[in-house]
Scaffold this active site. Structure first.
Site, PDB file in Angstrom:
ATOM      1  N   GLY A  67       0.910  -1.189   0.124  1.00  0.00           N
ATOM      2  CA  GLY A  67       0.059   0.156   0.024  1.00  0.00           C
ATOM      3  C   GLY A  67       0.834   1.381   0.031  1.00  0.00           C
ATOM      4  O   GLY A  67       0.500   2.381  -0.589  1.00  0.00           O
ATOM      5  N   THR A  68       1.995   1.111   0.750  1.00  0.00           N
ATOM      6  CA  THR A  68       2.725   2.541   0.672  1.00  0.00           C
ATOM      7  C   THR A  68       3.235   2.654  -0.573  1.00  0.00           C
ATOM      8  O   THR A  68       3.136   4.053  -1.228  1.00  0.00           O
ATOM      9  CB  THR A  68       4.130   2.151   1.713  1.00  0.00           C
ATOM     10  OG1 THR A  68       3.627   1.869   3.027  1.00  0.00           O
ATOM     11  CG2 THR A  68       5.240   3.458   1.692  1.00  0.00           C
ATOM     12  N   ASN A 137      -7.370   3.966   9.051  1.00  0.00           N
ATOM     13  CA  ASN A 137      -6.830   2.675   9.763  1.00  0.00           C
ATOM     14  C   ASN A 137      -7.022   2.801  11.277  1.00  0.00           C
ATOM     15  O   ASN A 137      -7.057   1.673  11.638  1.00  0.00           O
ATOM     16  CB  ASN A 137      -5.465   2.489   9.305  1.00  0.00           C
ATOM     17  CG  ASN A 137      -4.756   3.871   9.360  1.00  0.00           C
ATOM     18  OD1 ASN A 137      -5.193   4.822   8.588  1.00  0.00           O
ATOM     19  ND2 ASN A 137      -3.832   3.986  10.321  1.00  0.00           N
ATOM     20  N   HIS A 183      -1.474  -7.545   2.246  1.00  0.00           N
ATOM     21  CA  HIS A 183      -1.618  -8.064   3.753  1.00  0.00           C
ATOM     22  C   HIS A 183      -2.768  -7.553   4.722  1.00  0.00           C
ATOM     23  O   HIS A 183      -3.148  -8.037   5.835  1.00  0.00           O
ATOM     24  CB  HIS A 183      -0.334  -8.033   4.318  1.00  0.00           C
ATOM     25  CG  HIS A 183      -0.025  -6.605   4.971  1.00  0.00           C
ATOM     26  ND1 HIS A 183       0.272  -6.144   6.209  1.00  0.00           N
ATOM     27  CD2 HIS A 183       0.390  -5.397   3.978  1.00  0.00           C
ATOM     28  CE1 HIS A 183       0.614  -4.888   6.155  1.00  0.00           C
ATOM     29  NE2 HIS A 183       0.625  -4.324   4.931  1.00  0.00           N
ATOM     30  N   CYS A 299       4.832   4.006  15.913  1.00  0.00           N
ATOM     31  CA  CYS A 299       5.903   4.240  15.122  1.00  0.00           C
ATOM     32  C   CYS A 299       6.304   3.041  14.745  1.00  0.00           C
ATOM     33  O   CYS A 299       6.164   1.869  15.120  1.00  0.00           O
ATOM     34  CB  CYS A 299       6.869   5.026  15.948  1.00  0.00           C
ATOM     35  SG  CYS A 299       6.305   6.705  16.567  1.00  0.00           S
TER      36      CYS A 299
HETATM   37  N1  PLP Z   1      -2.671   3.170   3.922  1.00  0.00           N
HETATM   38  C1  PLP Z   1      -3.297   2.778   5.246  1.00  0.00           C
HETATM   39  C2  PLP Z   1      -4.661   3.363   5.260  1.00  0.00           C
HETATM   40  C3  PLP Z   1      -2.929   2.078   5.911  1.00  0.00           C
HETATM   41  O1  PLP Z   1      -3.571   1.460   6.922  1.00  0.00           O
HETATM   42  C4  PLP Z   1      -1.608   1.341   5.550  1.00  0.00           C
HETATM   43  C5  PLP Z   1      -1.058   0.446   6.477  1.00  0.00           C
HETATM   44  O2  PLP Z   1      -1.051   0.426   7.816  1.00  0.00           O
HETATM   45  C6  PLP Z   1      -0.944   1.614   4.409  1.00  0.00           C
HETATM   46  C7  PLP Z   1      -1.560   2.579   3.507  1.00  0.00           C
HETATM   47  C8  PLP Z   1       0.477   1.028   4.185  1.00  0.00           C
HETATM   48  O3  PLP Z   1       0.177  -0.118   3.665  1.00  0.00           O
HETATM   49  P1  PLP Z   1       1.650  -1.243   3.218  1.00  0.00           P
HETATM   50  O4  PLP Z   1       1.628  -1.693   4.957  1.00  0.00           O
HETATM   51  O5  PLP Z   1       0.953  -2.373   2.594  1.00  0.00           O
HETATM   52  O6  PLP Z   1       2.673  -0.514   2.916  1.00  0.00           O
END
Ligand code: PLP
Length: 359
Positions: A67-68, A137, A183, A299
């Site tokens: 996601g990042t 989240n 994940h 963190c």
């Molecule tokens: N965006 C949201 C809303 C998330 O909750 C997260 C992870 O906690 C991410 C992006 C990042 O995803 P990833 O852990 O797959 O990089």
């Protein structure tokens, strides 16, 4: 007794469907870019996964590492010539990818984006890119995406949606681009996706060997991608989870404020604010009692920070006192009762220090 997992928003347990798809892809092996039969077999798995994601969300699908990266790729690709507007409760993945000088939009006390502030910011000025997460989240609060989308269209803005926590909900997700993470769905870590709608062009963030039609370099993590697609197709019992979530909330008793309780929320998430209590203390105490939860914000060091989400919602001094309980897809029916028992013990110990929790 195995610990009770109430930390699904950090990572969902692997779904059996995803495990099976992952193992099949691992056994198949091969590199989807190879021209020979082994490569073609790998490519079939890759394209099947792509079709599954595209069938759910429409548009074109670029696989990423998570996601990042999907969020960073969207911002990188859509940014040129646009100013960025983002909600104050966006995930760090979006906040960090936004340029300095991006406008941060307020949210209401219930955590939903302030639409009047969005409209005012959209009026005038160069074309905008609006970043609006589908579900937060920490709180699970669902932002009013259809209204945000309508405002974006009316003002010629592009809309990027971080859908990482909301991809399993039924119904349509608006947005020109959507970020997903395997994940968070019950797939393995190591794969995510960016969905591109409306034929948007995309300059790669990671150039390389031309994979993903030149839009994301690097050999695709095929087993993780196959697992992501299988997890997305697996059934998700939102109503069942919402009933368990309500029972967990009831088990918290008095003395806890549920952040965003007035807004539509994810069916599995509760952010309980315990005034005057350091979230870290409760996380550790519950862990010792066999229940795994998170502080609202953690963190990467594992230390607990003040939550920017609670700060944006006006919790002020209590922004370091949020405990997130997030039920996994396979939460047992006795999860609320097991949580209640553990919580009562923890609360009794805390209340000797904080009488407000004793009620
Ligand atoms: N965006 C949201 C809303 C998330 O909750 C997260 C992870 O906690 C991410 C992006 C990042 O995803 P990833 O852990 O797959 O990089």
């Amino acid at each position: 007794m195995t610990p009770l997992d109430l930390d699904a928003n950090a990572t969902e347990p692997l779904r059996p469907e995803a495990r099976e798809a992952l193992l099949r892809a691992l056994e198949t092996g091969g590199n989807p870019s190879s021209v020979h039969g082994g490569g073609r077999a790998a490519r079939r798995i890759l394209e099947e996964a792509r079709r599954a994601v595209a069938a759910r969300f429409g548009g074109e699908v670029v696989f990423t590492s998570g996601g990042t990266e999907a969020n960073a790729l969207a911002l990188h690709a859509l940014l040129p010539g646009r100013r960025v507007l983002l909600g104050a409760t966006e995930h760090a993945a979006v906040r960090a990818a936004a340029p300095q000088g991006a406008s941060v939009l307020p949210v209401h006390r219930d955590g939903t984006l302030d639409l009047a502030a969005l409209e005012a910011a959209l009026r005038g000025g160069p074309p905008a890119l609006v970043c609006a997460m589908a579900a937060n989240n920490e709180t699970g609060v669902l932002h009013p995406l259809p209204e945000i989308g309508a405002l974006c269209r009316a003002h010629g803005a592009l809309m990027h949606v971080d859908a990482v926590q909301a991809a399993r909900l039924s119904g349509e997700l608006p947005g020109d681009t959507l970020a997903l993470s395997g994940h968070k769905l019950g797939g393995p870590p190591g794969a995510g996706a960016l969905v591109l709608r409306g034929g948007l062009a995309l300059t790669p963030l990671i150039p390389g060997g031309g994979q993903e039609q030149g839009r994301r370099g690097g050999t695709e993590a095929l087993p993780a991608i196959a697992g992501l697609a299988a997890a997305l197709l697996a059934p998700y019992d939102a109503a069942g989870l919402a009933a368990l979530r309500d029972a967990v909330e009831a088990a918290l008793g008095e003395g806890a404020t549920i952040a965003g309780s007035g807004a539509p929320r994810l069916p599995n998430t509760v952010l309980a604010v315990l005034p005057g209590v350091a979230a870290e203390t409760v996380v550790i105490a519950l862990d010792l009692a066999g229940v795994r939860v998170s502080a609202g914000a953690a963190c990467s060091s594992g230390k607990v920070a003040r939550s920017h989400v609670l700060e944006a919602m006006g919790f002020g001094e209590d922004a370091g006192s949020g405990i997130r309980l997030s039920l996994p897809w396979n939460a047992p029916d006795d999860a609320p009762e097991r949580f209640r028992r553990a919580w009562e013990g923890v609360r009794a110990r805390l209340s000797s220090r904080r009488p407000a929790l004793a009620t």
